[in-house]
Scaffold this active site. Structure first.
Site, PDB file in Angstrom:
ATOM      1  N   TYR A 226       0.853  -1.181   0.000  1.00 53.57           N
ATOM      2  CA  TYR A 226       0.000   0.000   0.000  1.00 53.57           C
ATOM      3  C   TYR A 226       0.895   1.239   0.000  1.00 53.57           C
ATOM      4  O   TYR A 226       1.412   1.639   1.045  1.00 53.57           O
ATOM      5  CB  TYR A 226      -0.915  -0.035   1.222  1.00 53.57           C
ATOM      6  CG  TYR A 226      -2.037   0.983   1.232  1.00 53.57           C
ATOM      7  CD1 TYR A 226      -2.252   1.879   0.186  1.00 53.57           C
ATOM      8  CD2 TYR A 226      -2.903   1.040   2.317  1.00 53.57           C
ATOM      9  CE1 TYR A 226      -3.293   2.790   0.214  1.00 53.57           C
ATOM     10  CE2 TYR A 226      -3.951   1.954   2.365  1.00 53.57           C
ATOM     11  CZ  TYR A 226      -4.131   2.823   1.309  1.00 53.57           C
ATOM     12  OH  TYR A 226      -5.159   3.740   1.342  1.00 53.57           O
TER      13      TYR A 226
ATOM     14  N   LYS B  64      -1.123  -1.126  -4.442  1.00 55.08           N
ATOM     15  CA  LYS B  64      -2.073  -0.035  -4.620  1.00 55.08           C
ATOM     16  C   LYS B  64      -1.287   1.251  -4.470  1.00 55.08           C
ATOM     17  O   LYS B  64      -0.709   1.516  -3.404  1.00 55.08           O
ATOM     18  CB  LYS B  64      -3.200  -0.074  -3.582  1.00 55.08           C
ATOM     19  CG  LYS B  64      -4.133   1.146  -3.705  1.00 55.08           C
ATOM     20  CD  LYS B  64      -5.144   1.252  -2.574  1.00 55.08           C
ATOM     21  CE  LYS B  64      -5.960   2.530  -2.737  1.00 55.08           C
ATOM     22  NZ  LYS B  64      -6.927   2.745  -1.631  1.00 55.08           N
TER      23      LYS B  64
END
Length: 312
Positions: free
Chosen positions: A140, A170
């Site tokens: 992330y 992400k």
């Protein structure tokens, strides 16, 4: 990208809460099912938009278990399991694996700032070894929030040292050049790059990315699904324009309470406005403004939800 585990549109799902601020997995599950029926391919639960770091370890487990118990397939969910604690990150990841999730989204250890790549490599090495496989890790990258970015060198080291363990990223940096660099460096080996920004969905798909995991997908997933299905052409271009406009609308006020306002008015369920401090509900003027911005973007009424009168 073919064979991406979470390829397509993934909503960073809002977490429903009761008036006492306890999690409400049943109401959250209803929203999750609506998302999957209206353009979403998967669900990013317990991320930033889901206020994961405002919940304790046991609450996070309760939310995931509650979603599964209320009929949301674990295979569709990518829970956030990254914490500042190595032990908690491992425990939450093992719990997600036990529930049947195929992947988890892992923040870097974010309390200590400016860690070296060697330190981050050591941290993720411990996570990977202690989890022991059977579930994919997605990094992330959200340096504005975590203050700890993932470098290309670090990603490359992890992929080389632990083949198959780290499946993708992400990228919520908002820096498309960074997303493109990750695609260019690693997508050929099956590394899945997801945009955290709605305005890049069509572009990232065209350039070899896997899709998106976004906050605004809580309310714009219908148009995201069109972009993912069509990719190019007038219909896809028009849908991408809605995604871009709704992202701008969503960020015109504080993001999380703003999205809660859109869902609350669209469902007629005031409970969606409930939010944990330090976040606060919008003022009436802010609430009216964000609703108007979503209307101007062409996204209201939300397909399948119906709309309660905006004046409440």
């Amino acid at each position: 990208m073919k064979d991406a585990l979470f390829g397509g549109v993934n909503a960073a799902v809002l977490t429903a809460m009761r008036p006492d601020l306890s999690p409400d997995p049943a109401r959250m599950a209803d929203h999750a099912k609506w998302l999957l029926a209206n353009g979403c391919n998967g669900l990013g639960v317990l991320g930033t938009t889901g206020e994961a770091n405002s919940f304790g370890l046991h609450e996070r487990k309760q939310i995931l278990e509650g979603l599964v118990a209320n009929g949301v397939s674990a295979a569709t969910m990518m829970p956030g399991t990254g914490t500042a604690s190595l032990a908690d990150t491992v425990e939450l990841t093992l719990h997600a694996k036990a529930q049947g999730c195929r992947g988890v989204l892992v923040l870097p250890p974010f309390y200590y700032k400016n860690p070296s790549d060697d330190g981050l490599f050591a941290y993720f090495s411990e996570v990977i070894q202690r989890v022991g496989g059977g579930i994919a890790l997605y990094l992330y990258n959200f340096p504005q929030q975590s203050a700890v970015p993932f470098s290309l060198d670090l990603i490359g080291r992890l992929l080389k040292a632990y083949p198959g363990a780290v499946k993708g990223v992400k990228d919520s940096s908002g820096d498309y050049a960074n997303m493109k660099a990750m695609i260019d460096a690693f997508a050929k080996d099956g590394f899945e790059v997801y945009s955290g920004s709605d305005e890049y969905v069509q572009r990232i798909l065209a350039e070899g990315g896997a899709g998106c995991i976004t906050a605004a997908s809580n309310a714009n997933s219908h148009w995201g699904g069109i972009v993912y299905a069509k990719r190019t052409g007038a219909e896809a271009d028009a849908a991408q324009a809605v995604l871009t406009a709704t992202r701008k609308a969503a960020t015109s006020v504080a993001l999380i309470p703003g999205l809660r306002e859109i869902i609350a008015r669209s469902t007629g369920d005031d409970g969606w406005r409930t939010i944990r401090p330090p976040h606060l509900k919008l003022s009436q003027a802010q609430a009216d403004a964000v609703w108007k911005a979503w209307e101007v973007a062409g996204a209201l009424p939300l397909p399948g939800l119906g709309v309660k009168a905006a004046a409440e």
